[in-house]
Motif scaffolding. Structure first.
Motif, short mmCIF file in Angstrom:
data_model
loop_
_atom_site.label_atom_id
_atom_site.label_comp_id
_atom_site.label_asym_id
_atom_site.label_seq_id
_atom_site.Cartn_x
_atom_site.Cartn_y
_atom_site.Cartn_z
N LEU A 1 19.77 2.41 72.38
CA LEU A 1 20.99 2.61 71.78
C LEU A 1 21.21 1.86 70.52
O LEU A 1 21.19 0.48 70.32
CB LEU A 1 22.36 2.53 72.84
N LYS A 2 21.60 2.68 69.32
CA LYS A 2 22.05 2.02 68.34
C LYS A 2 23.84 2.06 68.26
O LYS A 2 24.16 3.56 68.41
CB LYS A 2 21.67 2.57 67.07
N GLN A 3 24.53 1.40 68.13
CA GLN A 3 26.02 1.34 68.40
C GLN A 3 26.46 0.89 66.77
O GLN A 3 25.70 -0.20 66.31
CB GLN A 3 26.52 0.74 69.31
N ASP A 4 27.46 1.56 66.26
CA ASP A 4 28.05 0.78 65.23
C ASP A 4 29.19 -0.42 65.58
O ASP A 4 28.79 -0.92 66.69
CB ASP A 4 28.93 1.73 64.32
N ASP A 5 29.73 -1.07 64.83
CA ASP A 5 30.54 -2.17 64.73
C ASP A 5 32.04 -1.89 65.64
O ASP A 5 32.66 -3.03 65.49
CB ASP A 5 30.68 -2.82 63.58
N ALA A 6 32.24 -0.98 66.08
CA ALA A 6 33.40 -0.38 66.69
C ALA A 6 33.74 -1.14 67.89
O ALA A 6 34.91 -1.24 68.49
CB ALA A 6 33.70 1.08 66.76
N GLY A 7 32.65 -1.30 68.86
CA GLY A 7 32.47 -1.81 70.18
C GLY A 7 33.25 -0.65 71.07
O GLY A 7 33.21 0.60 70.76
N GLY A 8 33.20 -1.00 72.36
CA GLY A 8 33.77 -0.20 73.40
C GLY A 8 33.04 0.17 74.43
O GLY A 8 33.22 0.59 75.51
N LEU A 9 31.73 -0.26 74.63
CA LEU A 9 30.48 0.07 75.39
C LEU A 9 30.85 -1.00 76.74
O LEU A 9 31.07 -2.22 76.50
CB LEU A 9 29.18 -0.43 74.94
N GLY B 1 29.26 15.67 69.28
CA GLY B 1 27.99 15.10 69.21
C GLY B 1 26.88 16.29 68.59
O GLY B 1 27.23 17.25 68.69
N LEU B 2 25.89 15.68 68.17
CA LEU B 2 24.60 16.57 67.98
C LEU B 2 23.27 15.95 69.03
O LEU B 2 23.10 14.98 69.23
CB LEU B 2 24.19 16.07 66.48
N LEU C 1 16.40 2.93 56.85
CA LEU C 1 16.45 4.16 57.67
C LEU C 1 17.62 4.12 58.62
O LEU C 1 18.21 5.09 58.60
CB LEU C 1 15.16 4.23 58.53
N GLN C 2 17.78 3.11 59.33
CA GLN C 2 19.12 2.99 60.31
C GLN C 2 20.51 3.29 59.47
O GLN C 2 21.38 4.28 59.99
CB GLN C 2 19.14 1.77 61.07
N ALA C 3 20.45 2.49 58.34
CA ALA C 3 21.66 2.81 57.64
C ALA C 3 21.79 4.15 56.92
O ALA C 3 23.05 4.79 56.90
CB ALA C 3 21.67 1.85 56.49
N ARG C 4 20.87 4.71 56.58
CA ARG C 4 20.77 5.95 55.82
C ARG C 4 21.11 7.13 56.94
O ARG C 4 22.13 7.95 56.74
CB ARG C 4 19.36 6.35 55.20
N LEU C 5 20.75 7.01 58.15
CA LEU C 5 20.78 7.91 59.02
C LEU C 5 22.43 7.68 59.58
O LEU C 5 23.07 8.59 59.82
CB LEU C 5 20.22 7.78 60.43
N GLU C 6 22.85 6.50 59.96
CA GLU C 6 24.37 6.30 60.02
C GLU C 6 25.27 7.14 58.96
O GLU C 6 26.37 7.52 59.33
CB GLU C 6 24.67 4.75 60.08
N GLU C 7 24.91 6.74 57.60
CA GLU C 7 25.85 7.25 56.71
C GLU C 7 25.86 8.87 56.80
O GLU C 7 26.78 9.40 56.43
CB GLU C 7 25.30 6.85 55.34
N LEU C 8 24.80 9.23 56.76
CA LEU C 8 24.56 10.84 57.03
C LEU C 8 25.24 11.45 58.13
O LEU C 8 25.86 12.54 58.15
CB LEU C 8 23.36 11.48 56.94
N SER C 9 25.24 10.55 59.18
CA SER C 9 25.78 11.11 60.49
C SER C 9 27.44 11.14 60.26
O SER C 9 28.03 12.12 60.87
CB SER C 9 25.31 10.28 61.42
N ARG C 10 27.85 10.15 59.78
CA ARG C 10 29.38 10.16 59.37
C ARG C 10 29.72 11.29 58.61
O ARG C 10 30.96 11.93 58.51
CB ARG C 10 29.79 8.58 58.90
N ASP D 1 36.96 6.08 64.39
CA ASP D 1 35.83 6.41 64.59
C ASP D 1 34.78 5.71 65.11
O ASP D 1 34.49 4.48 64.42
CB ASP D 1 35.13 7.81 63.91
N ARG D 2 33.97 5.89 66.26
CA ARG D 2 33.00 5.17 66.71
C ARG D 2 31.75 6.01 66.94
O ARG D 2 31.46 7.01 67.31
CB ARG D 2 33.23 4.59 68.10
N LEU D 3 30.68 5.39 66.08
CA LEU D 3 29.35 6.15 66.17
C LEU D 3 28.27 5.57 67.03
O LEU D 3 28.21 4.53 67.02
CB LEU D 3 28.73 6.18 64.69
N SER D 4 27.70 6.42 67.90
CA SER D 4 26.68 5.64 68.64
C SER D 4 25.56 6.85 68.71
O SER D 4 25.61 8.12 68.71
CB SER D 4 27.45 5.87 70.22
N LEU D 5 24.16 6.34 68.79
CA LEU D 5 23.13 6.94 68.51
C LEU D 5 22.10 6.56 69.76
O LEU D 5 21.16 5.74 69.58
CB LEU D 5 22.43 6.68 67.13
#
Length: 351
Positions: free
Chosen positions: A221-229, A110-111, A59-68, A281-285
Motif C-alpha cells: 500500500l502507498k498512502q498519502d500524508d492524510a493518515g487514517g489507517l 476508486g479505480l 514515478l510514485q509522485a507522478r501517479l499520485e498527481e495524475l490520480s488526484r 481528500d485522502r489518496l490510497s493505492l
C-alpha cells in the motif's frame, strides 16, 4: 502437535529496510536478516512498513498527481469508464458508496486495474473473470502509462518480498514463485476518500472502509500524508486500534487470508480499517500480489511450521468465516469474495 498461539498485542507497525531483498549483490546473511524481521512482523502484527524498496520516487509522485487530477473531474467524466463497462475484467471507476464492506457502503471512490491483457490471451478468450484490458480515462493524459509502469515496479517488489517471506519460513527463496506466484494475479486500486461526517443517520460510524482483512497473500500500500489507517491489536483479550501513520518513502505491507491459510494461521491476516479525519481528500493505492488464477492453494510444508496444527479462529474473525476450510484454486476462492463487494455487478461478472 502445537496449536497456533493466540495473536498477541502490539502497539506499533515496524519499519523494515528491504534493500537486501531487492539488491542482487546482497549476501545471503543480509537477506536472511531482513527475512527474519519480516517473519517476526508477520507473526506479531501481520503488518510492516518497507523502505529501501527501490521503487522510483518520481514515478510514485507522478501517479499520485495524475490520480488526484482524475478524482477532481466531474462525476459524469469519471463515469465514462464506470465498472459496468469493464465486463468480466472487473475494471474501471466506481463512485462514493459503490463498494461495500460487510454490507455497508464505504465512503470512497476508486479505480480498479489489473494486468493488461489483450483479447488474444487464452484467459480473456475464455471470459475468465478479472482478466482482460483496463479502462483508462482520456484525461488526465499520462495516467495509463503511469499505472502500467507502477504495476510493473510493484510486481517486481512483490516477488522480492515473497522471497523474504519464503526465507522467513526456512524455505528456498523461490518457493512461492515456483509454486504460486510465478504468474501472479495482480490487482491494483486507486482510492480517494473524501471528507465528511463521522456518523450516519443511524448513529453508526461512517468508515472510509470498514473492518476487514485482505483476501490474498500480500498487499503493498502507498498512502498519502492524510493518515487514517488503523490496525486491530489484541492484548489480553482487549481490543485496541493501532494507527499506521504515513512514513515518508515507505509502503505499508500486510499479509492476507491466503497466506494465513498457507501458514496454518502462524502468519495472521490482521483486520484493519480506514477513518479519514483529515478534513480533506485522502489518496490510497493498494496493490495486491496474489497466487495465479488456477493455482491450487494448500498449507505449506515449511520447516518453521513443523509441529503446528491449524487453529480454527472463525469465532474471532471479523466475518465469522474460516479461511482454513477452503479447498480449491485461488480463482475459485476469489470469485466467492468479490461479488460481496459489488453485488450489483456480480451477475454480470459471473454470468
Amino acid at each position: 502437535m502445537n496449536t497456533v498461539p493466540a495473536a498477541g498485542g502490539f502497539d506499533h507497525v515496524p519499519v523494515i529496510d528491504v534493500r537486501a531483498l531487492v539488491t542482487p549483490s546482497s549476501s545471503a546473511a543480509e537477506r536472511r536478516a531482513v527475512a527474519a524481521r519480516i517473519g517476526a512482523a508477520c507473526r506479531e502484527s501481520g503488518f510492516f512498513y518497507v523502505v529501501g524498496h527501490g521503487v522510483d520516487a518520481g514515478l510514485q509522485a507522478r501517479l499520485e498527481e495524475l490520480s488526484r487530477r482524475f478524482f477532481a473531474l466531474p462525476l459524469d467524466d469519471k463515469m465514462a469508464i464506470r465498472m459496468a463497462l469493464g465486463g468480466p475484467a472487473w475494471r474501471g471507476f466506481f463512485p462514493v458508496g459503490g463498494e461495500l464492506t460487510s454490507g455497508r457502503p464505504d465512503r470512497k471512490e476508486g479505480l480498479y486495474f489489473g494486468t493488461e491483457l489483450g483479447p488474444e490471451h487464452p484467459l480473456v478468450r475464455a471470459g475468465t473473470p478479472l482478466h482482460g484490458p483496463n479502462l483508462f480515462p482520456q484525461e488526465p493524459r499520462g495516467l495509463r502509462e503511469a499505472v502500467l509502469d507502477y504495476m510493473a515496479a510493484l510486481t517486481r517488489l512483490g516477488h522480492a518480498l515473497m522471497s523474504g517471506i519464503a526465507l522467513s519460513l526456512e524455505l528456498e527463496e523461490d518457493y512461492f514463485a515456483a509454486r504460486y506466484t510465478g504468474d501472479p494475479l495482480v490487482l491494483f486500486r486507486i482510492f480517494n476518500y473524501p471528507p465528511g461526517p463521522s456518523t450516519a443517520e443511524d448513529g453508526q460510524p461512517v468508515w472510509g472502509v470498514g473492518e476487514h482483512t485482505d483476501y490474498g497473500v500480500l498487499t503493498i500500500l502507498k498512502q498519502d500524508d492524510a493518515g487514517g489507517l488503523q490496525v486491530k491489536s489484541r492484548a489480553g483479550g482487549e481490543v485496541r486500534w493501532v494507527e499506521a501513520p504515513p512514513v515518508p518513502g515507505s509502503f505499508v505491507c500486510n499479509i492476507g487470508d491466503m497466506l494465513d491459510r498457507m501458514t496454518r494461521g502462524v502468519y495472521r491476516s490482521t483486520p484493519h480499517r480506514v477513518l479519514n479525519r483529515s478534513g480533506r481528500d485522502r489518496l490510497s493505492l493498494p496493490f495486491f500480489f496474489d497466487p495465479g488464477w488456477t493455482t491450487e492453494i494448500h498449507p505449506i510444508d515449511a520447516p518453521a511450521l513443523h509441529g503446528v496444527s491449524t487453529l480454527d479462529d472463525r469465532a474471532e474473525r471479523w466475518d465469522g468465516q474460516s479461511v482454513h476450510a477452503f479447498r480449491g484454486t485461488y480463482g475459485d476462492y476469489l470469485l466467492g469474495k468479490v461479488g460481496k463487494v459489488f453485488p450489483d455487478l456480480r451477475s454480470k461478472v459471473l454470468s
